[in-house]
Design an enzyme around this catalytic site. Structure first.
Site, PDB file in Angstrom:
ATOM      1  N   SER A  33       0.808  -1.242   0.003  1.00 52.23           N
ATOM      2  CA  SER A  33      -0.022   0.022  -0.049  1.00 52.23           C
ATOM      3  C   SER A  33       0.856   1.308  -0.052  1.00 52.23           C
ATOM      4  O   SER A  33       1.716   1.382  -0.826  1.00 52.23           O
ATOM      5  CB  SER A  33      -1.030  -0.012   1.173  1.00 52.23           C
ATOM      6  N   ASP A 147      -5.761  -4.021  -2.227  1.00 52.09           N
ATOM      7  CA  ASP A 147      -4.668  -3.561  -1.223  1.00 52.09           C
ATOM      8  C   ASP A 147      -4.030  -4.890  -0.799  1.00 52.09           C
ATOM      9  O   ASP A 147      -4.620  -5.793  -0.196  1.00 52.09           O
ATOM     10  CB  ASP A 147      -5.212  -2.748  -0.108  1.00 52.09           C
TER      11      ASP A 147
END
Length: 292
Positions: A33, A147
């Site tokens: 991320s 993610d």
């Protein structure tokens, strides 16, 4: 190893700067991320450009980077911010970067952890930052990616094959620090631009739905955020136990809300203090081999 954490991931910038300032050579980076974003930009040799840019952001600038998707798969498309970063940083292929780099994403269909270590840099970053319900999934080789923090918030394993003297992990979802508190809402003057005032009020209204210290009237945004952070904290503990790094730098999760990128300078300063605290006493500065 640079972990997830939204705006708190800006602390990665100063951790990297601290290492470089003290003569250490970073040979390998894995990120999830925001960790993938900061790590990839550093690997491309453009971290100073990104740091200057993000510290100049104000609340209205952050809002302008968000492009509504009008799709059930996610609130924002994420194309606008990635395109801005591409123009700012430039185009790079991961396999051509001067240091080893891996971005971690999650295959939405299989639920498996995916290591992206080749191909266009910003494709890997876009896949790794695709927070479910916030950003739409990103296709990489016809696979829908979201993610990486869903499966690996602080990725150690991707670097185990690399020959380095020590492994440093930055966990931006650490336990809350009672000494930290949410910043006061902006006190805008009566002469402030009305349009800017409306933007500030909109952001502050969003923040008010996500109070750090109350237990009543929690809105859906706060519930989603808190739930996501709780999950990441649990997975992080398991991952760090499985592959213990030499040093862990911890950024408290109450240092900022995930969207507060306009607090970049404050968060970068926090990262610098945490790096000094963790690394100043943990690493022998006189060591001849300084590779991480």
């Amino acid at each position: 190893m640079l972990g997830s954490g939204g705006a708190r991931g800006l602390a990665h910038i100063s951790v990297i700067e601290w290492l470089c300032a003290h003569g250490y050579e970073i040979k390998s980076i894995a990120g999830t991320s925001m960790g993938a974003l900061v790590g990839g930009i550093y690997a491309a040799g453009r971290l100073n450009v990104y740091a200057d840019w993000v510290q100049a952001l104000e609340k209205r600038d952050v809002l302008r980077l968000l492009d509504l998707s009008f799709q059930p798969a996610g609130l924002f498309k994420g194309d606008r911010v990635i395109n801005v970063l591409r123009e700012l940083i430039g185009e790079f292929r991961i396999e051509e970067l001067p240091i080893s780099y891996t971005a971690v994403a999650t295959d939405l269909d299989t639920g498996k952890e995916v290591w992206l270590s080749s191909g266009p840099l910003f494709d890997a970053i876009r896949a790794s930052i695709a927070i479910p319900t916030v950003f739409t999934p990103h296709l990489v080789k016809d696979r829908a990616m979201v993610d990486g923090s869903l499966v690996n918030p602080v990725p150690i394993a991707p670097t185990l094959r690399d020959i380095t003297a020590a492994t440093i992990a930055v966990n931006a979802n650490g336990p809350p620090d009672p000494a930290l508190s949410a910043p006061d809402k902006d006190n805008l003057s009566s002469t402030e631009n009305p349009h800017r005032r409306q933007i500030h009020e909109w952001v502050n209204a969003l923040q008010s739905k996500m109070p750090l210290g109350t237990r009543q009237d929690r809105g859906p945004i706060e519930i989603i955020t808190r739930s996501f952070e709780t999950m990441q904290a649990t997975v992080t503990r398991l991952k760090l136990a499985a592959h213990p790094p030499d040093v862990v730098i911890t950024i408290p999760r109450n240092a900022s809300r995930f969207f507060e990128f306009y607090r970049a300078t404050e968060l970068i300063d926090l990262g610098r203090r945490k790096a000094e605290s963790a690394l100043g006493s943990s690493i022998n500065h006189a060591a001849e081999a300084k590779k991480f």
